[in-house]
Design a protein around this motif. Sequence first.
Motif, PDB file in Angstrom:
ATOM      1  N   ILE A  85     -16.409   7.807  -6.950  1.00  0.00           N
ATOM      2  CA  ILE A  85     -17.196   6.683  -7.448  1.00  0.00           C
ATOM      3  C   ILE A  85     -18.092   7.200  -8.561  1.00  0.00           C
ATOM      4  CG2 ILE A  85     -18.890   4.913  -6.889  1.00  0.00           C
ATOM      5  CD1 ILE A  85     -17.950   5.020  -3.999  1.00  0.00           C
ATOM      6  N   VAL A  86     -17.978   6.594  -9.742  1.00  0.00           N
ATOM      7  CA  VAL A  86     -18.791   6.976 -10.893  1.00  0.00           C
ATOM      8  C   VAL A  86     -19.898   5.939 -11.054  1.00  0.00           C
ATOM      9  CG1 VAL A  86     -18.812   7.462 -13.363  1.00  0.00           C
ATOM     10  CG2 VAL A  86     -16.791   8.058 -11.985  1.00  0.00           C
ATOM     11  N   CYS A  87     -21.162   6.387 -10.917  1.00  0.00           N
ATOM     12  CA  CYS A  87     -22.316   5.467 -10.964  1.00  0.00           C
ATOM     13  C   CYS A  87     -23.348   5.944 -11.976  1.00  0.00           C
ATOM     14  CB  CYS A  87     -22.958   5.361  -9.583  1.00  0.00           C
ATOM     15  SG  CYS A  87     -22.119   4.251  -8.460  1.00  0.00           S
ATOM     16  N   VAL A  88     -22.897   6.386 -13.136  1.00  0.00           N
ATOM     17  CA  VAL A  88     -23.822   6.822 -14.172  1.00  0.00           C
ATOM     18  C   VAL A  88     -24.195   5.637 -15.062  1.00  0.00           C
ATOM     19  CG1 VAL A  88     -23.084   9.218 -14.077  1.00  0.00           C
ATOM     20  CG2 VAL A  88     -21.858   7.618 -15.556  1.00  0.00           C
ATOM     21  N   VAL A  89     -24.872   5.905 -16.178  1.00  0.00           N
ATOM     22  CA  VAL A  89     -25.486   4.811 -16.942  1.00  0.00           C
ATOM     23  C   VAL A  89     -24.591   4.247 -18.030  1.00  0.00           C
ATOM     24  CG1 VAL A  89     -27.403   4.218 -18.486  1.00  0.00           C
ATOM     25  CG2 VAL A  89     -27.829   5.590 -16.436  1.00  0.00           C
ATOM     26  N   ASP A  90     -23.928   5.109 -18.786  1.00  0.00           N
ATOM     27  CA  ASP A  90     -23.247   4.608 -19.979  1.00  0.00           C
ATOM     28  C   ASP A  90     -21.868   5.245 -20.147  1.00  0.00           C
ATOM     29  OD1 ASP A  90     -23.749   7.174 -21.028  1.00  0.00           O
ATOM     30  OD2 ASP A  90     -25.581   6.523 -22.021  1.00  0.00           O
ATOM     31  N   ALA A  91     -21.201   4.875 -21.248  1.00  0.00           N
ATOM     32  CA  ALA A  91     -19.837   5.337 -21.485  1.00  0.00           C
ATOM     33  C   ALA A  91     -19.781   6.830 -21.765  1.00  0.00           C
ATOM     34  CB  ALA A  91     -19.227   4.560 -22.652  1.00  0.00           C
ATOM     35  N   ALA A  92     -20.752   7.346 -22.510  1.00  0.00           N
ATOM     36  CA  ALA A  92     -20.756   8.774 -22.821  1.00  0.00           C
ATOM     37  C   ALA A  92     -20.898   9.604 -21.547  1.00  0.00           C
ATOM     38  CB  ALA A  92     -21.886   9.096 -23.794  1.00  0.00           C
ATOM     39  N   GLN A  93     -21.783   9.185 -20.661  1.00  0.00           N
ATOM     40  CA  GLN A  93     -21.940   9.896 -19.397  1.00  0.00           C
ATOM     41  C   GLN A  93     -20.672   9.790 -18.553  1.00  0.00           C
ATOM     42  OE1 GLN A  93     -25.447   8.490 -17.394  1.00  0.00           O
ATOM     43  NE2 GLN A  93     -26.856   9.291 -18.936  1.00  0.00           N
ATOM     44  N   SER A  94     -20.050   8.623 -18.555  1.00  0.00           N
ATOM     45  CA  SER A  94     -18.822   8.433 -17.780  1.00  0.00           C
ATOM     46  C   SER A  94     -17.727   9.366 -18.268  1.00  0.00           C
ATOM     47  CB  SER A  94     -18.350   6.981 -17.881  1.00  0.00           C
ATOM     48  OG  SER A  94     -19.316   6.087 -17.362  1.00  0.00           O
ATOM     49  N   GLU A  95     -17.580   9.475 -19.575  1.00  0.00           N
ATOM     50  CA  GLU A  95     -16.550  10.352 -20.126  1.00  0.00           C
ATOM     51  C   GLU A  95     -16.826  11.810 -19.776  1.00  0.00           C
ATOM     52  OE1 GLU A  95     -14.135  11.409 -24.214  1.00  0.00           O
ATOM     53  OE2 GLU A  95     -15.435   9.653 -24.132  1.00  0.00           O
ATOM     54  N   ALA A  96     -18.112  12.206 -19.866  1.00  0.00           N
ATOM     55  CA  ALA A  96     -18.460  13.584 -19.537  1.00  0.00           C
ATOM     56  C   ALA A  96     -18.195  13.881 -18.066  1.00  0.00           C
ATOM     57  CB  ALA A  96     -19.932  13.837 -19.875  1.00  0.00           C
ATOM     58  N   VAL A  97     -18.523  12.929 -17.204  1.00  0.00           N
ATOM     59  CA  VAL A  97     -18.306  13.111 -15.763  1.00  0.00           C
ATOM     60  C   VAL A  97     -16.828  13.292 -15.457  1.00  0.00           C
ATOM     61  CG1 VAL A  97     -18.286  11.819 -13.576  1.00  0.00           C
ATOM     62  CG2 VAL A  97     -20.391  11.970 -14.926  1.00  0.00           C
ATOM     63  N   LEU A  98     -15.988  12.514 -16.118  1.00  0.00           N
ATOM     64  CA  LEU A  98     -14.563  12.529 -15.804  1.00  0.00           C
ATOM     65  C   LEU A  98     -13.799  13.610 -16.550  1.00  0.00           C
ATOM     66  CD1 LEU A  98     -13.985   8.685 -15.796  1.00  0.00           C
ATOM     67  CD2 LEU A  98     -13.905  10.199 -13.796  1.00  0.00           C
ATOM     68  N   PHE A  99     -14.094  13.781 -17.844  1.00  0.00           N
ATOM     69  CA  PHE A  99     -13.227  14.605 -18.684  1.00  0.00           C
ATOM     70  C   PHE A  99     -13.949  15.741 -19.403  1.00  0.00           C
ATOM     71  CE2 PHE A  99     -11.445  10.233 -18.692  1.00  0.00           C
ATOM     72  CZ  PHE A  99     -10.288  10.511 -17.969  1.00  0.00           C
ATOM     73  N   GLY A 100     -15.252  15.884 -19.166  1.00  0.00           N
ATOM     74  CA  GLY A 100     -15.975  16.978 -19.791  1.00  0.00           C
ATOM     75  C   GLY A 100     -15.740  18.304 -19.081  1.00  0.00           C
ATOM     76  N   GLU A 101     -16.472  19.322 -19.508  1.00  0.00           N
ATOM     77  CA  GLU A 101     -16.389  20.617 -18.837  1.00  0.00           C
ATOM     78  C   GLU A 101     -16.782  20.445 -17.377  1.00  0.00           C
ATOM     79  OE1 GLU A 101     -18.139  25.171 -19.314  1.00  0.00           O
ATOM     80  OE2 GLU A 101     -18.784  23.578 -20.684  1.00  0.00           O
ATOM     81  N   ARG A 102     -15.954  20.946 -16.471  1.00  0.00           N
ATOM     82  CA  ARG A 102     -16.144  20.745 -15.036  1.00  0.00           C
ATOM     83  C   ARG A 102     -16.140  19.261 -14.681  1.00  0.00           C
ATOM     84  NH1 ARG A 102     -15.015  24.056 -11.338  1.00  0.00           N
ATOM     85  NH2 ARG A 102     -16.726  23.325  -9.996  1.00  0.00           N
ATOM     86  N   GLY A 103     -15.261  18.512 -15.376  1.00  0.00           N
ATOM     87  CA  GLY A 103     -15.126  17.090 -15.104  1.00  0.00           C
ATOM     88  C   GLY A 103     -14.386  16.838 -13.806  1.00  0.00           C
ATOM     89  N   ALA A 104     -14.562  15.641 -13.268  1.00  0.00           N
ATOM     90  CA  ALA A 104     -14.012  15.325 -11.955  1.00  0.00           C
ATOM     91  C   ALA A 104     -12.522  15.019 -11.974  1.00  0.00           C
ATOM     92  CB  ALA A 104     -14.766  14.126 -11.365  1.00  0.00           C
ATOM     93  N   ALA A 105     -12.020  14.454 -13.070  1.00  0.00           N
ATOM     94  CA  ALA A 105     -10.641  13.963 -13.074  1.00  0.00           C
ATOM     95  C   ALA A 105      -9.636  15.066 -12.736  1.00  0.00           C
ATOM     96  CB  ALA A 105     -10.313  13.328 -14.425  1.00  0.00           C
ATOM     97  N   ALA A 106      -9.827  16.229 -13.310  1.00  0.00           N
ATOM     98  CA  ALA A 106      -8.873  17.317 -13.093  1.00  0.00           C
ATOM     99  C   ALA A 106      -8.942  17.886 -11.682  1.00  0.00           C
ATOM    100  CB  ALA A 106      -9.118  18.431 -14.109  1.00  0.00           C
ATOM    101  N   ALA A 107     -10.039  17.617 -10.971  1.00  0.00           N
ATOM    102  CA  ALA A 107     -10.214  18.179  -9.626  1.00  0.00           C
ATOM    103  C   ALA A 107      -9.753  17.228  -8.529  1.00  0.00           C
ATOM    104  CB  ALA A 107     -11.686  18.544  -9.406  1.00  0.00           C
ATOM    105  N   LEU A 108      -9.399  15.998  -8.884  1.00  0.00           N
ATOM    106  CA  LEU A 108      -8.968  15.024  -7.879  1.00  0.00           C
ATOM    107  C   LEU A 108      -7.485  15.178  -7.577  1.00  0.00           C
ATOM    108  CD1 LEU A 108     -10.844  11.878  -9.205  1.00  0.00           C
ATOM    109  CD2 LEU A 108     -11.217  12.938  -6.962  1.00  0.00           C
ATOM    110  N   ALA A 109      -7.115  14.851  -6.356  1.00  0.00           N
ATOM    111  CA  ALA A 109      -5.703  14.873  -5.973  1.00  0.00           C
ATOM    112  C   ALA A 109      -4.974  13.723  -6.646  1.00  0.00           C
ATOM    113  CB  ALA A 109      -5.574  14.757  -4.452  1.00  0.00           C
TER     114      ALA A 109
END
Length: 294
Positions: A65-89
Amino acid sequence: MSGPCRVGIVGVGNMGGAVAQRLLGLGWSVNACDLVAAKVAALQALGARPAVDPAQAAEGAGALIVCVVDAAQSEAVLFGERGAAAALAPGAPVLLCPTIAPEDVAGLAARLAAGGLHPLDAPMSGGPARAREGTMSLMVACSDEAWQQAQGLVAALSSQVFRVGDRCGDGARTKLVNNLLAAINLAGAAEAMALAQRLGLDPGRTLDVIERSSGQSWIGSDRMRRALAGDYAPRAHVNLLRKDTRLAVAMARQAGFEGPLGPVAAGVFEQAAQAGLGELDDAALLQLLGGQRT
């Protein structure tokens, strides 16, 4: 995902923290991640597992669940360094809950789907108390496969779930339409209460009348009761509706629609932010329109 499992939540502020509390109370396991360590620590005391970054929040999680504020934060959370997307099954649902532009949601969703994940455009409305109670509004747009995969989690989050379509971006569109009306209603309520004060009316009694008459709105009652009590502790910052009204007006213009009230409401929130009220609860519109300052 038919029953409780481990869920990663990135962004455990007012809404994300309330969602985490809701899931923990129902027996779900939660990996909690936030830039503010105290927010994570508060959830750790309730049984959450702290995560130092989005990738760690995703480790072992059946959903994110991504509950950050804006699009830039969302992209960083998912696809930035140590992003979540690559760590999910593969096949894991990803709920995109921030209020951001529809095109940004669609872009993030496309990248998640290309990576074998199930994106859900799932903005929330109703505030932290309703999120904890499981009665917030959850507006969901996603594929049928993602909908089926996330059913257990979605049902745990709220009893007020609206499947608004299968096109990611339509959840964001619905949320922006809702928030534009919320902003118009709140600006109107603050203006009316400021007028009542200028006329020498008792503001509490005036609000009693409004709440039982044709001028009533939920957000007006909720915020003006707080304002009259001098309670501006932020549940929803002025800056959030400032952002959302900007996005809503831009969305309307892209659709070739120019309403008379949306730009005015957006201007009121911009004025409040410029007056230094941006980090206060949006009940602070009464301070702006009533000529008061903290």
